[in-house]
Write a protein that holds these residues in place. Structure first.
Motif, PDB file in Angstrom:
ATOM      1  N   LEU A 111      95.979 104.802  -1.670  1.00  0.00           N
ATOM      2  CA  LEU A 111      96.482 105.247  -2.973  1.00  0.00           C
ATOM      3  C   LEU A 111      97.894 105.792  -2.832  1.00  0.00           C
ATOM      4  O   LEU A 111      98.121 106.860  -2.257  1.00  0.00           O
ATOM      5  N   GLU A 153      90.559 104.019   1.234  1.00  0.00           N
ATOM      6  CA  GLU A 153      91.002 104.093  -0.156  1.00  0.00           C
ATOM      7  C   GLU A 153      91.933 105.275  -0.374  1.00  0.00           C
ATOM      8  O   GLU A 153      92.947 105.160  -1.090  1.00  0.00           O
ATOM      9  N   ASP A 154      91.631 106.414   0.230  1.00  0.00           N
ATOM     10  CA  ASP A 154      92.497 107.588   0.079  1.00  0.00           C
ATOM     11  C   ASP A 154      93.893 107.318   0.610  1.00  0.00           C
ATOM     12  O   ASP A 154      94.905 107.671  -0.020  1.00  0.00           O
ATOM     13  N   PHE A 175      98.128 100.901  -5.162  1.00  0.00           N
ATOM     14  CA  PHE A 175      97.529 100.930  -3.836  1.00  0.00           C
ATOM     15  C   PHE A 175      98.307 100.064  -2.851  1.00  0.00           C
ATOM     16  O   PHE A 175      98.911  99.061  -3.230  1.00  0.00           O
ATOM     17  N   THR A 186      88.771 106.214  -7.186  1.00  0.00           N
ATOM     18  CA  THR A 186      90.035 106.564  -7.847  1.00  0.00           C
ATOM     19  C   THR A 186      90.030 106.364  -9.360  1.00  0.00           C
ATOM     20  O   THR A 186      90.977 106.769 -10.026  1.00  0.00           O
ATOM     21  N   HIS A 187      89.023 105.728  -9.909  1.00  0.00           N
ATOM     22  CA  HIS A 187      88.856 105.641 -11.362  1.00  0.00           C
ATOM     23  C   HIS A 187      87.462 106.139 -11.730  1.00  0.00           C
ATOM     24  O   HIS A 187      86.500 105.968 -10.950  1.00  0.00           O
ATOM     25  N   THR A 232      99.520 107.776  -8.736  1.00  0.00           N
ATOM     26  CA  THR A 232      98.691 107.783  -9.931  1.00  0.00           C
ATOM     27  C   THR A 232      99.560 108.173 -11.116  1.00  0.00           C
ATOM     28  O   THR A 232     100.211 109.221 -11.097  1.00  0.00           O
ATOM     29  N   TYR A 268      86.844  99.614  -3.681  1.00  0.00           N
ATOM     30  CA  TYR A 268      87.382 100.955  -3.927  1.00  0.00           C
ATOM     31  C   TYR A 268      86.542 101.543  -5.054  1.00  0.00           C
ATOM     32  O   TYR A 268      86.306 100.872  -6.066  1.00  0.00           O
ATOM     33  N   ASN A 300      96.787 103.310 -11.249  1.00  0.00           N
ATOM     34  CA  ASN A 300      96.864 103.613  -9.824  1.00  0.00           C
ATOM     35  C   ASN A 300      97.555 102.480  -9.075  1.00  0.00           C
ATOM     36  O   ASN A 300      97.365 101.307  -9.405  1.00  0.00           O
TER      37      ASN A 300
END
Length: 401
Positions: A225, A221-222, A214, A184-185, A228, A181, A212
């Motif tokens: 998630l 990955e989208d 998951f 997301t960070h 957050t 992934y 985050n």
């Protein structure tokens, strides 16, 4: 060593459990040579039935080695030396009584057989070029390993492997990742924490201030998630809490504490339950009594989240999470002689293990009497160890290539 009968039988009520905390005393301490100046950085316990004589505890050391001790006697059982840079985390397997995993800034995760006479890793999990692993965890079913990287240029990754590859013949080049992934960070990933009972759920924390969550069963990955949460600071510790383990909490490098309820993601209730930007100021301890937060754990029987904090002089404080924040519960009468870096609470036998920068591993039990009560003097290491391991600091570790 003598212990009171309070540790025998089942303890249910919150008052009884917190009474155990109040009576914790040092029962055993590991021995080390006076010239051995290694900090003890992280700790984990092998999950076997309470009372078994072969319960094991592992610690990682600032000289890049792993030590395995008998939990009840704290005698050294095994030592492994196989990393070329600081060790960023250790975890025993949960479905096996022989496997210990370690992640390192050298860009590898290694698997060790603690029941074997061999000190070589049984498997090495290799990252991508320039990966520096500063966090990791393994799923509760021991199927997936995930490690978080330091940011290199614009890239930071959560890297995944199939943990079962340890059963195969070790590949000299290391087992390749399943994937990553990467979206997301946007800064160092300082924490990876799998859910205690759902192997598909994992939380990550970063110096970008985000925690985050998951769902690994999703294809992208989208889609994976789920949530957050923003701490507005650099994340130093992440854990799961609550009766259904649907709460996530984090601590920050400037000693903040946050608690979120993921069960409220899809209703109108606020997701943020606790927001403390600086626990030290909120609790108003005497000066120098509370300098940092070490970590926290959810106690199922008490249905309460507890946090451990300490002072640079080695004091240890139990804090409990109450409505709106943390409250001081108890300060242990015994102490380390320097910063406590990690701990493990055993809810079955009500014991506490702690380790830290005084090179000591301590076993605490209610009302224990230590037969050898000689206190170890404070040991020191070169200052770059503290910088490299990023203790309570937002300054990122930069590997020397």
């Amino acid at each position: 060593m003598q212990t009171a009968n309070v540790t025998e039988g089942v303890v249910h009520s919150m008052e009884e459990i917190e009474g155990l905390f109040n009576n914790l005393c040092i029962a055993k301490r590991s021995t080390h040579k006076t010239e051995d100046l290694t900090y003890l950085l992280d700790i984990d316990c092998l999950k076997v039935p309470t009372g078994k004589s072969d319960q094991l505890v592992a610690v990682s050391c600032s000289n890049h080695c792993l030590r395995v001790y008998n939990k009840q006697t704290l005698t050294l059982v095994q030592q492994f030396q196989g990393h070329s840079a600081p060790i960023s985390g250790i975890r025993f397997a949960q479905t096996s009584d022989q496997l210990l995993f370690s992640a390192s800034c050298d860009g590898t995760v290694k698997c060790w057989d603690v029941r074997s006479s061999s000190t070589d890793p049984v498997q090495t999990y290799k990252g991508y070029p320039n990966n520096v692993f500063i966090s990791f965890d393994i799923s509760c079913n021991d199927l997936v390993i995930c490690a978080g990287t330091e940011k290199v240029e614009e890239d930071t990754y959560m890297v995944f492997w199939d943990a079962r590859s340890w059963t195969k013949v070790a590949n000299p080049g290391g087992q390749e990742p399943l994937g990553v992934y990467s979206e997301t960070h946007n800064d160092d990933i300082t924490q990876i924490r799998f859910h205690p009972s759902n192997p598909n759920k994992v939380a990550s924390g970063s110096t970008d201030g985000l925690v985050n969550i998951f769902d690994l069963s999703q294809e992208t990955e989208d889609d994976a998630l789920l949530a957050t949460c923003n701490s507005d600071s650099s994340v130093s510790f992440v854990g799961w809490s609550g009766k259904e383990l649907e709460q996530i909490f984090c601590m920050t490098h400037d000693e903040g504490f946050y608690l979120w309820d993921l069960a409220h993601l899809h209703n109108d209730e606020p997701i943020t339950l606790v927001k403390m930007q600086d626990v030290r100021e909120s609790l108003k301890f005497d000066p120098d009594d509370l300098d940092y937060l070490t970590g926290g754990f959810y106690h199922k029987e008490a249905d309460r989240l507890y946090v451990l904090g300490g002072s640079h002089a080695g004091k240890l404080h139990f804090l409990n999470c109450v409505a709106g924040g943390l409250a001081h519960l108890h300060t242990l009468r015994d102490r380390h002689s320097a910063v406590v870096r990690a701990f493990h609470w055993d809810s079955e036998d009500h014991s506490l293990l702690t380790c830290g920068e005084d090179a000591q591993l301590l076993l605490w039990k209610p009302n224990a009497t230590e037969l050898t009560a000689e206190k170890k003097s404070l040991t020191k290491l070169p200052s770059d160890v503290r910088r490299k391991m990023r203790v309570h600091s937002k300054i990122a570790y930069k590997s020397k290539k």
